[in-house]
Motif scaffolding. Structure first.
Motif, PDB file in Angstrom:
ATOM      1  N   LEU A 143      17.349 -45.857 -46.086  1.00  0.00           N
ATOM      2  CA  LEU A 143      18.325 -46.898 -45.748  1.00  0.00           C
ATOM      3  C   LEU A 143      19.312 -46.456 -44.679  1.00  0.00           C
ATOM      4  CD1 LEU A 143      19.098 -48.189 -49.365  1.00  0.00           C
ATOM      5  CD2 LEU A 143      17.894 -49.451 -47.563  1.00  0.00           C
ATOM      6  N   HIS A 144      19.550 -45.138 -44.635  1.00  0.00           N
ATOM      7  CA  HIS A 144      20.560 -44.613 -43.704  1.00  0.00           C
ATOM      8  C   HIS A 144      20.005 -43.384 -42.978  1.00  0.00           C
ATOM      9  CE1 HIS A 144      23.691 -47.216 -45.467  1.00  0.00           C
ATOM     10  NE2 HIS A 144      23.091 -46.956 -46.613  1.00  0.00           N
ATOM     11  N   PRO A 145      19.064 -43.589 -42.094  1.00  0.00           N
ATOM     12  CA  PRO A 145      18.439 -42.437 -41.408  1.00  0.00           C
ATOM     13  C   PRO A 145      19.424 -41.596 -40.608  1.00  0.00           C
ATOM     14  CG  PRO A 145      17.812 -44.543 -40.400  1.00  0.00           C
ATOM     15  CD  PRO A 145      18.480 -44.876 -41.678  1.00  0.00           C
ATOM     16  N   ASP A 146      20.522 -42.192 -40.179  1.00  0.00           N
ATOM     17  CA  ASP A 146      21.518 -41.421 -39.416  1.00  0.00           C
ATOM     18  C   ASP A 146      22.170 -40.333 -40.261  1.00  0.00           C
ATOM     19  OD1 ASP A 146      20.978 -43.012 -37.270  1.00  0.00           O
ATOM     20  OD2 ASP A 146      22.762 -44.272 -37.463  1.00  0.00           O
ATOM     21  N   ASN A 147      22.111 -40.502 -41.585  1.00  0.00           N
ATOM     22  CA  ASN A 147      22.701 -39.523 -42.502  1.00  0.00           C
ATOM     23  C   ASN A 147      21.640 -38.644 -43.166  1.00  0.00           C
ATOM     24  OD1 ASN A 147      24.576 -42.259 -42.865  1.00  0.00           O
ATOM     25  ND2 ASN A 147      25.742 -40.376 -42.681  1.00  0.00           N
ATOM     26  N   ALA A 148      20.441 -38.639 -42.596  1.00  0.00           N
ATOM     27  CA  ALA A 148      19.323 -37.932 -43.217  1.00  0.00           C
ATOM     28  C   ALA A 148      19.596 -36.445 -43.399  1.00  0.00           C
ATOM     29  CB  ALA A 148      18.051 -38.143 -42.399  1.00  0.00           C
ATOM     30  N   ASP A 149      20.180 -35.804 -42.402  1.00  0.00           N
ATOM     31  CA  ASP A 149      20.423 -34.357 -42.485  1.00  0.00           C
ATOM     32  C   ASP A 149      21.345 -34.012 -43.652  1.00  0.00           C
ATOM     33  OD1 ASP A 149      18.815 -33.962 -40.311  1.00  0.00           O
ATOM     34  OD2 ASP A 149      20.474 -33.841 -38.864  1.00  0.00           O
ATOM     35  N   VAL A 150      22.357 -34.838 -43.867  1.00  0.00           N
ATOM     36  CA  VAL A 150      23.298 -34.587 -44.976  1.00  0.00           C
ATOM     37  C   VAL A 150      22.587 -34.744 -46.313  1.00  0.00           C
ATOM     38  CG1 VAL A 150      25.408 -35.389 -46.101  1.00  0.00           C
ATOM     39  CG2 VAL A 150      25.276 -35.329 -43.609  1.00  0.00           C
ATOM     40  N   VAL A 151      21.795 -35.805 -46.443  1.00  0.00           N
ATOM     41  CA  VAL A 151      21.141 -36.087 -47.729  1.00  0.00           C
ATOM     42  C   VAL A 151      20.053 -35.062 -48.026  1.00  0.00           C
ATOM     43  CG1 VAL A 151      19.886 -37.826 -49.066  1.00  0.00           C
ATOM     44  CG2 VAL A 151      21.664 -38.530 -47.443  1.00  0.00           C
ATOM     45  N   ARG A 152      19.373 -34.572 -46.992  1.00  0.00           N
ATOM     46  CA  ARG A 152      18.297 -33.591 -47.221  1.00  0.00           C
ATOM     47  C   ARG A 152      18.831 -32.294 -47.835  1.00  0.00           C
ATOM     48  NH1 ARG A 152      16.035 -35.455 -42.077  1.00  0.00           N
ATOM     49  NH2 ARG A 152      14.213 -36.747 -42.550  1.00  0.00           N
TER      50      ARG A 152
END
Length: 234
Positions: free
Chosen positions: A203-212
């Protein structure tokens, strides 16, 4: 004598006009129609005599604009619809004002909860978020904030309940999906946790690095849990 007769005549005409005005304002369509006809006759008769008083002429003319030639009376069904529409508008205005007041009061409790959370007073924050939610039950932000507080108190099951409500209100909420992943992780439901984090990334690919980062933490936890079993196998 002539003066008295003229005064009596004038007062009689005033009484006639007053009576007509009262009838023209009646809610009864038939009474309005009869008064309209009488007003027309009065004006025509006085014009024929060439003696329409300025007071009578102006008063009847003023009412004429409003009532002598009124808009057709609404049928009962239409009148009921108009009344219902007015009631709806009044109710909507009242509900809007009530919501405005509720939001203002809820915001006060939310600010207190935020401050308590920052100070590590999680029980106090929980109580204040609950009071804020009691006033504003459709706030995704309040549900996710209270869920975060539950997690600080190791009450992941209750956190999940709040997060389900939050996602009903906003199924794209990044905070809700992240906290849901954390709640599942706290309960040891690692696969469900990964699924929640992956949903947040989708839903929020721009925040992918944080979530990973959260997903890598779970993967490392799995590796640690797997090592004793492998050692026992050898």
């Amino acid at each position: 004598m002539a003066v008295n007769e003229e005064l009596d005549s004038f007062l009689t005409r005033v009484d006639q006009v007053s009576s007509l005005i009262e009838a023209l304002r009646s809610p009864d369509p038939e009474k309005v129609q009869r008064a309209t006809e009488r007003a027309d006759l009065l004006v025509r008769g006085r014009l024929a005599e060439g003696a329409v008083d300025e007071h009578v002429e102006c008063t009847v003319a003023a009412e004429n604009r409003c009532s002598v030639n009124p808009r057709p009376a609404l049928p009962p069904e239409a009148a009921q619809q108009e009344d219902f529409k007015r009631q709806l508008e009044a109710d909507a205005a009242e509900r809007a004002e009530n919501r405005r007041q509720a939001k203002a009061e809820s915001a006060v409790w939310k600010e207190k909860a935020i401050q308590a959370f920052r100070e590590g007073k999680y029980e106090e924050a929980l109580d204040e978020y609950t009071k804020a939610l009691a006033l504003l039950k459709d706030s995704c932000l309040l549900y996710t904030s209270r869920a975060q507080t539950y997690l600080k108190l190791n009450r992941a099951s209750e956190a999940l309940q709040d997060l389900d409500w939050a996602l009903r209100l906003d199924e794209t909420s990044l905070r809700a999906w992240i906290h849901k992943g954390k709640a599942h992780q706290q309960l040891g439901q690692l696969q469900l946790a990964v699924q929640s984090f992956e949903k947040a990334i989708k839903l929020h690919p721009d925040n992918a690095d944080v979530v990973r980062v959260y997903i890598r933490d779970i993967e490392r936890a799995r590796e640690r849990n797997a090592k004793p079993a492998d050692e026992m196998h050898y």
